[in-house]
Write a protein that holds these residues in place. Structure first.
Motif, PDB file in Angstrom:
ATOM      1  N   LEU A  76       0.871  -1.176   0.000  1.00 39.95           N
ATOM      2  CA  LEU A  76       0.000   0.000   0.000  1.00 39.95           C
ATOM      3  C   LEU A  76       0.902   1.218   0.000  1.00 39.95           C
ATOM      4  CD1 LEU A  76      -2.683  -0.862   2.718  1.00 39.95           C
ATOM      5  CD2 LEU A  76      -2.920  -0.993   0.225  1.00 39.95           C
ATOM      6  N   ASN A  77       0.466   2.288  -0.640  1.00 39.72           N
ATOM      7  CA  ASN A  77       1.224   3.532  -0.564  1.00 39.72           C
ATOM      8  C   ASN A  77       0.920   4.208   0.774  1.00 39.72           C
ATOM      9  OD1 ASN A  77      -1.178   5.157  -0.909  1.00 39.72           O
ATOM     10  ND2 ASN A  77      -1.023   4.837  -3.111  1.00 39.72           N
ATOM     11  N   ILE A 127      -4.232  -1.399  -6.796  1.00 37.83           N
ATOM     12  CA  ILE A 127      -5.306  -1.487  -5.812  1.00 37.83           C
ATOM     13  C   ILE A 127      -5.835  -0.068  -5.693  1.00 37.83           C
ATOM     14  CG2 ILE A 127      -5.917  -1.996  -3.425  1.00 37.83           C
ATOM     15  CD1 ILE A 127      -3.244  -3.638  -3.288  1.00 37.83           C
ATOM     16  N   ALA A 128      -7.126   0.117  -5.949  1.00 38.93           N
ATOM     17  CA  ALA A 128      -7.679   1.464  -5.948  1.00 38.93           C
ATOM     18  C   ALA A 128      -8.991   1.503  -5.164  1.00 38.93           C
ATOM     19  CB  ALA A 128      -7.911   1.928  -7.382  1.00 38.93           C
ATOM     20  N   ALA A 137     -11.184  -1.579  -5.968  1.00 37.05           N
ATOM     21  CA  ALA A 137     -11.030  -1.988  -7.359  1.00 37.05           C
ATOM     22  C   ALA A 137      -9.617  -2.507  -7.568  1.00 37.05           C
ATOM     23  CB  ALA A 137     -11.303  -0.811  -8.291  1.00 37.05           C
ATOM     24  N   LEU A 138      -9.512  -3.679  -8.160  1.00 33.22           N
ATOM     25  CA  LEU A 138      -8.224  -4.297  -8.475  1.00 33.22           C
ATOM     26  C   LEU A 138      -8.138  -4.374  -9.994  1.00 33.22           C
ATOM     27  CD1 LEU A 138      -8.570  -7.251  -5.942  1.00 33.22           C
ATOM     28  CD2 LEU A 138      -7.470  -5.040  -5.542  1.00 33.22           C
ATOM     29  N   ASP A 149     -11.950  10.851  -8.306  1.00 33.82           N
ATOM     30  CA  ASP A 149     -12.765   9.887  -7.567  1.00 33.82           C
ATOM     31  C   ASP A 149     -12.076   8.537  -7.384  1.00 33.82           C
ATOM     32  OD1 ASP A 149     -14.917  11.602  -7.202  1.00 33.82           O
ATOM     33  OD2 ASP A 149     -15.828  11.038  -9.107  1.00 33.82           O
ATOM     34  N   LEU A 150     -11.038   8.267  -8.163  1.00 32.51           N
ATOM     35  CA  LEU A 150     -10.341   6.991  -8.102  1.00 32.51           C
ATOM     36  C   LEU A 150      -8.987   7.206  -7.451  1.00 32.51           C
ATOM     37  CD1 LEU A 150     -10.568   3.977  -8.967  1.00 32.51           C
ATOM     38  CD2 LEU A 150      -9.209   4.621 -10.958  1.00 32.51           C
ATOM     39  N   LEU A 151      -8.822   6.663  -6.250  1.00 36.17           N
ATOM     40  CA  LEU A 151      -7.588   6.847  -5.494  1.00 36.17           C
ATOM     41  C   LEU A 151      -6.772   5.560  -5.537  1.00 36.17           C
ATOM     42  CD1 LEU A 151      -9.273   8.489  -2.412  1.00 36.17           C
ATOM     43  CD2 LEU A 151      -8.067   9.660  -4.230  1.00 36.17           C
ATOM     44  N   ILE A 152      -5.543   5.661  -5.983  1.00 42.62           N
ATOM     45  CA  ILE A 152      -4.655   4.503  -6.008  1.00 42.62           C
ATOM     46  C   ILE A 152      -4.152   4.284  -4.582  1.00 42.62           C
ATOM     47  CG2 ILE A 152      -2.579   3.458  -7.003  1.00 42.62           C
ATOM     48  CD1 ILE A 152      -4.848   4.112  -9.055  1.00 42.62           C
ATOM     49  N   LEU A 153      -4.398   3.077  -4.058  1.00 50.99           N
ATOM     50  CA  LEU A 153      -4.004   2.737  -2.685  1.00 50.99           C
ATOM     51  C   LEU A 153      -2.717   1.935  -2.631  1.00 50.99           C
ATOM     52  CD1 LEU A 153      -7.474   1.555  -1.297  1.00 50.99           C
ATOM     53  CD2 LEU A 153      -6.451   3.844  -1.141  1.00 50.99           C
ATOM     54  N   GLY A 154      -2.417   1.211  -3.692  1.00 53.99           N
ATOM     55  CA  GLY A 154      -1.244   0.349  -3.675  1.00 53.99           C
ATOM     56  C   GLY A 154      -1.161  -0.468  -4.940  1.00 53.99           C
TER      57      GLY A 154
END
Length: 175
Positions: A76-77, A127-128, A137-138, A149-154
């Motif tokens: 994850l970031n 991973i968003a 969302a993967l 609206d779409l955040l990149i998590l990792g």
């Protein structure tokens, strides 16, 4: 229907964000004061000086992930949304296809999206979090254009084929 809404949001949200940013930056006041309309219950506003930089997104937090019982490497970031997501762990989620591009699952609650980094288009393995629907969302194919609206998590280190066929994911904190 959902894709039409998503396309409209992809067009409208960036324009609204720019308008709000320009309005806030041109106020002539040395201190920013939050407007009552800009805060909503359950959302925490970050101080202007605490906005994360791109380097904040690259600081990795290791997590343990299994897709359909098979272990995959993942990180994850260090964005606020990714840290909030980490507080939900451990999670086991059933995945569904979304437009042949991503596998999605509903989260138990919405994530805190304050202080989100600049939008970035999703890439294979990302991973968003899609904020309007509150889902994970993967991406097993590259996603649409960048959207606030779409955040990149990792990111998952897995083949597009394995991710595209996955039905269940378990995500745990790496101890």
């Amino acid at each position: 229907m959902k894709s039409a809404i998503r396309r409209r949001l992809v067009r409208v949200v960036p324009a609204a964000t720019v308008l709000l940013t320009v309005s806030a930056c041109s106020s002539g006041s040395p201190q920013a004061t939050p407007s009552p309309a800009s805060s909503s219950p359950g959302r925490h506003e970050a101080a202007p000086s605490a906005a994360p930089s791109l380097s904040d997104r690259s600081t990795a937090m290791d997590i343990r992930v299994t897709l359909d019982g098979r272990r995959v490497d993942a990180t994850l970031n260090d964005s606020p949304a990714a840290r909030d997501f980490a507080r939900l762990l451990p999670l086991t989620l059933d995945l569904e296809d979304f437009h042949g591009t991503e596998r999605v699952a509903d989260l138990p609650r919405k994530l805190d999206t304050s202080g989100a980094p600049a939008p970035a288009a999703a890439k294979v393995g990302d991973i968003a979090y899609y904020a309007p629907w509150g889902n994970l969302a993967l991406f097993h194919r590259n996603g649409p254009a960048a959207s606030a609206d779409l955040l990149i998590l990792g990111h998952l280190d897995v083949s597009a084929d394995q991710l595209g066929g996955a039905d269940r994911i378990t995500i745990e904190a790496d101890s």
